[in-house]
Enzyme design. Structure first.
Site, PDB file in Angstrom:
ATOM      1  N   ASP A  26     -85.802  17.151 -50.595  1.00  0.00           N
ATOM      2  CA  ASP A  26     -87.109  17.822 -50.664  1.00  0.00           C
ATOM      3  C   ASP A  26     -87.167  18.942 -49.625  1.00  0.00           C
ATOM      4  O   ASP A  26     -86.339  18.996 -48.715  1.00  0.00           O
ATOM      5  CB  ASP A  26     -88.250  16.796 -50.473  1.00  0.00           C
ATOM      6  CG  ASP A  26     -88.298  16.193 -49.069  1.00  0.00           C
ATOM      7  OD1 ASP A  26     -88.215  14.964 -48.943  1.00  0.00           O
ATOM      8  OD2 ASP A  26     -88.411  16.960 -48.094  1.00  0.00           O
ATOM      9  N   HIS A  84     -77.277  16.662 -48.432  1.00  0.00           N
ATOM     10  CA  HIS A  84     -77.217  16.211 -49.828  1.00  0.00           C
ATOM     11  C   HIS A  84     -77.769  17.253 -50.784  1.00  0.00           C
ATOM     12  O   HIS A  84     -78.078  16.942 -51.932  1.00  0.00           O
ATOM     13  CB  HIS A  84     -77.990  14.885 -49.988  1.00  0.00           C
ATOM     14  CG  HIS A  84     -77.293  13.727 -49.327  1.00  0.00           C
ATOM     15  ND1 HIS A  84     -77.920  12.518 -49.099  1.00  0.00           N
ATOM     16  CD2 HIS A  84     -76.049  13.590 -48.819  1.00  0.00           C
ATOM     17  CE1 HIS A  84     -77.077  11.702 -48.503  1.00  0.00           C
ATOM     18  NE2 HIS A  84     -75.933  12.331 -48.301  1.00  0.00           N
ATOM     19  N   CYS A  86     -75.923  30.469 -66.345  1.00  0.00           N
ATOM     20  CA  CYS A  86     -75.898  30.860 -64.930  1.00  0.00           C
ATOM     21  C   CYS A  86     -76.337  32.321 -64.830  1.00  0.00           C
ATOM     22  O   CYS A  86     -75.830  33.174 -65.580  1.00  0.00           O
ATOM     23  CB  CYS A  86     -74.472  30.713 -64.390  1.00  0.00           C
ATOM     24  SG  CYS A  86     -74.202  31.533 -62.799  1.00  0.00           S
ATOM     25  N   GLY A 111     -86.331   7.168 -40.636  1.00  0.00           N
ATOM     26  CA  GLY A 111     -86.637   6.854 -42.034  1.00  0.00           C
ATOM     27  C   GLY A 111     -85.435   6.818 -42.936  1.00  0.00           C
ATOM     28  O   GLY A 111     -85.492   7.293 -44.083  1.00  0.00           O
ATOM     29  N   LEU A 128     -89.731   2.012 -40.223  1.00  0.00           N
ATOM     30  CA  LEU A 128     -90.755   0.963 -40.382  1.00  0.00           C
ATOM     31  C   LEU A 128     -90.327  -0.303 -39.656  1.00  0.00           C
ATOM     32  O   LEU A 128     -91.117  -1.014 -39.050  1.00  0.00           O
ATOM     33  CB  LEU A 128     -90.957   0.650 -41.869  1.00  0.00           C
ATOM     34  CG  LEU A 128     -91.879   1.545 -42.674  1.00  0.00           C
ATOM     35  CD1 LEU A 128     -91.960   1.052 -44.105  1.00  0.00           C
ATOM     36  CD2 LEU A 128     -93.277   1.624 -42.050  1.00  0.00           C
TER      37      LEU A 128
HETATM   38  N1  APR Z   1     -91.975   5.513 -42.090  1.00  0.00           N
HETATM   39  C1  APR Z   1     -90.739   5.289 -41.570  1.00  0.00           C
HETATM   40  N2  APR Z   1     -89.722   4.757 -42.283  1.00  0.00           N
HETATM   41  C2  APR Z   1     -89.981   4.430 -43.571  1.00  0.00           C
HETATM   42  C3  APR Z   1     -91.249   4.619 -44.173  1.00  0.00           C
HETATM   43  C4  APR Z   1     -92.266   5.189 -43.369  1.00  0.00           C
HETATM   44  N3  APR Z   1     -93.497   5.405 -43.852  1.00  0.00           N
HETATM   45  N4  APR Z   1     -91.172   4.169 -45.469  1.00  0.00           N
HETATM   46  C5  APR Z   1     -89.911   3.735 -45.653  1.00  0.00           C
HETATM   47  N5  APR Z   1     -89.199   3.878 -44.521  1.00  0.00           N
HETATM   48  C6  APR Z   1     -87.788   3.563 -44.294  1.00  0.00           C
HETATM   49  C7  APR Z   1     -87.338   2.261 -44.926  1.00  0.00           C
HETATM   50  O1  APR Z   1     -87.533   1.173 -44.023  1.00  0.00           O
HETATM   51  C8  APR Z   1     -85.846   2.541 -45.156  1.00  0.00           C
HETATM   52  O2  APR Z   1     -85.078   2.184 -44.018  1.00  0.00           O
HETATM   53  O3  APR Z   1     -87.052   4.571 -44.937  1.00  0.00           O
HETATM   54  C9  APR Z   1     -85.782   4.065 -45.343  1.00  0.00           C
HETATM   55  C10 APR Z   1     -85.546   4.490 -46.787  1.00  0.00           C
HETATM   56  O4  APR Z   1     -84.240   4.088 -47.113  1.00  0.00           O
HETATM   57  P1  APR Z   1     -83.596   4.615 -48.477  1.00  0.00           P
HETATM   58  O5  APR Z   1     -84.595   4.443 -49.589  1.00  0.00           O
HETATM   59  O6  APR Z   1     -82.249   3.973 -48.596  1.00  0.00           O
HETATM   60  O7  APR Z   1     -83.428   6.187 -48.271  1.00  0.00           O
HETATM   61  P2  APR Z   1     -82.278   6.946 -47.484  1.00  0.00           P
HETATM   62  O8  APR Z   1     -81.804   6.142 -46.316  1.00  0.00           O
HETATM   63  O9  APR Z   1     -82.778   8.303 -47.226  1.00  0.00           O
HETATM   64  O10 APR Z   1     -81.106   7.031 -48.598  1.00  0.00           O
HETATM   65  C11 APR Z   1     -79.935   7.754 -48.221  1.00  0.00           C
HETATM   66  O11 APR Z   1     -79.053   7.483 -50.449  1.00  0.00           O
HETATM   67  O12 APR Z   1     -79.498   7.480 -52.686  1.00  0.00           O
HETATM   68  C12 APR Z   1     -78.946   8.222 -51.673  1.00  0.00           C
HETATM   69  O13 APR Z   1     -78.772  10.537 -51.613  1.00  0.00           O
HETATM   70  C13 APR Z   1     -79.702   9.502 -51.519  1.00  0.00           C
HETATM   71  O14 APR Z   1     -80.218  10.669 -49.489  1.00  0.00           O
HETATM   72  C14 APR Z   1     -80.279   9.402 -50.119  1.00  0.00           C
HETATM   73  C15 APR Z   1     -79.360   8.416 -49.439  1.00  0.00           C
END
Ligand code: APR
Length: 234
Positions: A98, A113, A140, A179, A206
């Protein structure tokens, strides 16, 4: 921390989907996260795109529409404030596709990514601002080939800007993961890379995801990130 007491620490920040969760964008692995609704093999791999490009474009078109209706939250704002106050000291790396860091005012965000709002030609490599809706065989704008795709790094593909990230981690005094669940490499290994270079490591999430950080602060990013930035700047 920094070489001498007074110097501001060189900080590498890695954000994940949790920093955008309070902006209304889904995370991936939380309860009702994106990977609980979609099969990542189908929508986030080159093989899935080759099998069914229309499904993949629909997935990213829906995420693009969702993003257009979202706004940065206090965590994005605080990180932009920190970077503006100490541009030479802060490297902001994100796993997120994003553009909320940018919309909060952050500069030079390292999107390892890729970016949802960018499109790429698989034939010539040309990258441009994505239209809101993309479809298979869109030509393209540079070479005309019907080989366009979201400029997003899929599973099995190599993330962007890894050399620059490695260099920043090697020089970091402090590494902060915000996060992110730390489930996906190479981003999940940055905490060890930074620690090996002597950096202190901090996780803002969290709840703690692993014992690999020197310090954890738990809570929603929109609350604990501004508090952490205020400590650094005030
Ligand atoms: N504040 C802080 N942390 C949060 C909140 C919040 N409001 N809501 C969720 N989280 C935390 C969760 O506890 C978790 O540890 O954000 C994390 C989200 O984890 P994922 O869903 O696995 O996302 P991410 O770690 O960014 O994934 C990494 O995986 O699928 C691929 O390319 C994709 O970039 C992504 C990568």
């Amino acid at each position: 921390m920094a070489a001498d007491k007074g110097a501001f620490p060189r900080i590498v920040i890695l954000t994940g989907a949790g920093v955008s969760a309070e902006s209304g964008l889904g995370t991936f692995r939380d309860k009702d996260g994106l990977w609980t609704k979609y099969d990542l093999e189908e929508v986030a791999t080159p093989q899935g795109f080759a099998r069914n490009p229309a499904l993949v474009h629909d997935f990213y078109n829906a995420r693009r529409a969702n993003l257009l209706g979202a706004a940065p939250n206090a965590a994005h704002d605080a990180l932009a404030r920190l970077q503006a106050a100490r541009p030479a000291a802060v490297t902001l790396v994100t796993q997120n596709v994003d553009d909320l860091h940018e919309r909060a005012g952050a500069q030079d965000v390292i999107h390892m990514h890729g970016e949802l709002m960018r499109a790429r030609c698989a034939a010539c490599g040309h990258v441009w601002d994505a239209p809101q809706v993309m479809a298979p065989n869109d030509p393209c704008p540079a070479c005309g080939a019907p080989a366009t795709r979201p400029d997003v790094v899929w599973f099995g593909e190599f993330p962007y800007h890894m050399d620059r990230i490695a260099e920043a981690l090697a020089q970091a005094d402090l590494f902060v993961a915000i996060g992110t669940s730390g489930q996906v490499y190479p981003a999940a290994g940055f905490v060890e890379e930074a620690a090996m270079s002597g950096a202190r490591t901090l996780e803002l999430n969290l709840e703690p995801t692993t014992a690999r950080f020197d310090e954890h602060r738990s809570g929603p990013a929109s609350r604990i990130v501004p508090a952490w930035v205020a400590e650094l700047l005030d």
